[in-house]
Design a protein around this motif. Structure first.
Motif, short mmCIF file in Angstrom:
data_model
loop_
_atom_site.label_atom_id
_atom_site.label_comp_id
_atom_site.label_asym_id
_atom_site.label_seq_id
_atom_site.Cartn_x
_atom_site.Cartn_y
_atom_site.Cartn_z
N PHE A 169 71.70 25.58 -16.28
CA PHE A 169 73.15 25.44 -16.35
C PHE A 169 73.54 24.34 -17.33
CE2 PHE A 169 71.79 26.72 -12.14
CZ PHE A 169 72.61 27.79 -11.85
N ALA B 247 71.95 20.45 -12.47
CA ALA B 247 71.78 21.18 -11.20
C ALA B 247 70.47 20.83 -10.48
CB ALA B 247 71.89 22.69 -11.39
N ALA C 30 65.26 19.79 -15.80
CA ALA C 30 65.82 21.09 -15.43
C ALA C 30 65.10 22.21 -16.17
CB ALA C 30 67.31 21.13 -15.73
N ALA D 171 62.99 25.21 -14.58
CA ALA D 171 63.22 26.61 -14.92
C ALA D 171 61.90 27.27 -15.35
CB ALA D 171 64.26 26.73 -16.03
N HIS E 32 74.68 23.50 -6.66
CA HIS E 32 73.38 23.39 -6.01
C HIS E 32 73.04 24.67 -5.24
CE1 HIS E 32 73.73 18.77 -6.18
NE2 HIS E 32 73.05 19.23 -7.20
N ARG F 156 74.07 27.66 -6.09
CA ARG F 156 73.72 28.65 -7.11
C ARG F 156 72.31 28.39 -7.63
NH1 ARG F 156 77.66 28.59 -11.79
NH2 ARG F 156 76.53 30.42 -12.51
N ALA F 157 72.02 27.11 -7.89
CA ALA F 157 70.69 26.76 -8.39
C ALA F 157 69.62 27.19 -7.38
CB ALA F 157 70.60 25.27 -8.66
#
Lengths: 251, 331
Positions: free
Chosen positions: A78, A82, A140, A144, B223, B225-226
């Motif tokens: 994102f 996040a 992040a 991922a 959070h 959604r993550a």
């Protein structure tokens, strides 16, 4: 080298439309991202870039059309990092590994390896708030990548960073993309960023989002955002993008 | 940027080599500071890849904020001194009021007389038992309230019809003083422990449940959604994302729940007095009142206050601080 068999796709988006109530957000989008390909989706606000990513990520379903992701659940990065603030950098990555089904004993080593990949060796025990903006986005990215998915979706991941850090992360992303075999679908409204990173740039028009035009970017790597070739193509794409935007002012 | 005219994907092996090369040449480049004049080409190549790593390390160093802890003496001066001064000030005012004879002695005893009354209870050897009676009841009541309030809170937070049905009642109950339940509880359960626990639960459960609901409501949707993207759905989503994310709100709910437990317990002990119920702090207070023993009354009030504050400071405050500090919500 004639290609007869179809290239295996990381995602196939076929005739996808999306409406929210009366609002027509996406209209008949057809787009394939090949395995290992780097594609940027470019558009002004209201073109439904993020909506399209959400559809591919499975966070939402299209009103019509189909989205196929043959490699399983795609990873998504994102604009905000996040990361979970109740976990350390390393544990954030380990959670992704755990949810992917990796046995517990293998997780710490793999998390370390991924941290090293984003050049954050030694940051395992760091809390999220102890990291800078650029470091958070790298963790992040590592999280991922921990999903070991064949497709990485990125939703303006560098938009909130300062220019110097963004520049560095462009180089890192290019390096990591060429080292791993992941396909990337990268959403941005920054034309130069799109050209700097991608093999293919897809321009979306706004309201509703439609594919306006595509460009193959033949500029060899390593590229820099200041390169004349990058700037040249950016000017061409920007002109087209401005044309798309002007249409909306005419009625 | 020398040898990469080819597309990166076709030059996979080369690319990998080029990026590992600087990593191996870094230490030597650093160690051999004196003998700089190495082969030019090798150095240039190392520099190209090294550039990025070095640049990145520099950026990281510049951006990282060092969170050093304040040393203990400073911390004590900043955190412990002000309340200490306040207490001394209150005692001073109290003593002054006593010295000026604003009220007769039996209505306004001096701090020392209250101290003596407590000391007398101490020498009788019963005071610890009295405190323990109340604290153990409070703790047990709180534990049960925790077991009831947590699932209730989760249900209200996540299931929309449940929320619509009992959400408003639950927050309304919080504003109902739990003393109001004492007469009803006595009629239901008589003068037994059950009465006391019923009052404690009715006081604490809504606070705990509401705290959890507030905690869940305040979760950053990003959070959730993550979590979904990572594959944390269903029970795994609750375990790995929802509960930890709601923890700060939940803990403040627990804190309030304890305060309500303790308050309700004192109200219940004060009103429901019977030999079978044993002597707790509330009962001690009531005894003082019946003998018109003002020093004992004030002493008992002081003890009730001290236990309430003590448990908050010794148990809840450190847990809360730890959780908030880990999340960077506290300096």
């Amino acid at each position: 080298m004639t290609v007869t068999t179809p290239i295996p796709a990381a995602t196939r988006i076929a005739g996808v439309s999306k409406t929210f109530g009366k609002q027509h957000v996406l209209d008949d989008i057809t787009l394939d991202v090949a395995d290992g390909e780097f594609v940027t989706l470019l558009g002004a606000s209201g073109c439904g870039k993020s909506t399209l990513l959400n559809l591919v990520a499975g966070l939402d379903t299209p009103t019509s059309g189909t989205v196929e992701v043959p490699g399983g659940r795609p990873a998504l990065m994102f604009q905000e990092h996040a990361l979970f603030p109740w976990l350390t950098a390393g544990k954030n990555i380990e959670l992704a590994l755990k949810l992917r089904g990796m046995p517990k004993a293998d997780r710490p080593a793999e998390a370390e390896r991924l941290l090293e990949l984003v050049r954050l060796k030694g940051a395992y025990r760091k809390r999220v708030h102890e990291l800078s903006g650029g470091m958070r986005q790298r963790v992040a990215l590592a999280r991922a990548l921990a999903q070991d998915s064949k497709l990485l979706l990125m939703d303006e991941p560098f938009a909130a960073l300062d220019a110097i850090t963004r520049d560095v992360l462009h180089e890192e992303l290019t390096r990591i993309w060429s080292e791993t075999n992941v396909a990337v679908l990268f959403v941005t409204h920054n034309v130069r960023e799109a050209v700097r990173l991608a093999q293919r740039v897809v321009l979306l028009s706004s309201r509703p989002g439609r594919i306006a035009r595509e460009w193959e970017v033949g500029i060899p790597h390593p590229r820099r955002i200041e390169d004349a070739d990058v700037a040249g193509l950016s000017v061409e794409i920007t002109e087209q993008l401005r044309g798309e935007i002007r249409r909306h002012g005419q009625h | 940027m020398a040898s990469t005219e080819t597309q990166p994907k076709t030059a996979g092996a080369e690319g990998a080599e080029a990026t590992t090369a600087p990593a191996t040449t870094v230490p030597t480049a650093v160690e051999t500071g004196a003998e700089r004049a190495e082969t030019g080409a090798e150095r240039a190549e190392a520099a190209a890849g090294n550039d990025l790593a070095g640049l990145e390390a520099g950026l990281d160093a510049l951006d990282t904020r060092t969170t050093d802890r304040t040393p203990l003496p400073v911390l004590l001066r900043r955190k412990a001194l002000p309340p200490l001064v306040a207490v001394v000030l209150v005692l001073g005012l109290w003593q002054a009021a006593f010295a000026l004879h604003l009220k007769p002695d039996y209505q306004l005893p001096s701090p020392l007389m209250v101290w003596d009354a407590l000391a007398e209870e101490w020498y009788k050897g019963t005071i610890l038992g009295v405190i323990w009676q109340s604290v153990s009841r409070g703790a047990l009541g709180f534990a049960v309230a925790l077991l009831v309030g947590t699932p209730l809170g989760l249900l209200v937070a996540r299931v929309r019809p449940v929320r619509a049905a009992i959400g408003p009642i639950l927050s309304g109950l919080q504003s109902l003083p739990s003393v109001a339940w004492v007469p009803a509880a006595i009629i239901w359960f008589g003068l037994t422990d059950a009465t006391i626990y019923a009052v404690v639960l009715l006081g604490a459960v809504p606070s705990i449940a509401n705290g959890l609901v507030a905690g869940v409501d305040r979760i950053d949707p990003l959070h959730l959604r993550a979590g979904k993207v990572l594959g944390a759905t269903g029970l795994r989503g609750i375990r790995h994302v929802l509960l930890p994310a709601a923890l700060p709100g939940y803990i403040s709910g627990l804190k309030q729940g304890w305060a309500f437990s303790w308050r309700s317990l004192m109200a219940a002990e004060l009103i429901a007095t019977s030999p079978e119920l044993g002597v707790g702090l509330g009962r001690l207070l009531e005894t003082g009142r019946s003998y018109q023993d003002m020093p004992l009354v004030l002493g008992a009030i002081l003890l009730i206050l001290l236990v309430g504050i003590g448990i908050e400071l010794l148990i809840f405050a450190p847990v809360e601080r730890r959780v908030l500090r880990h999340r960077g919500l506290l300096r």
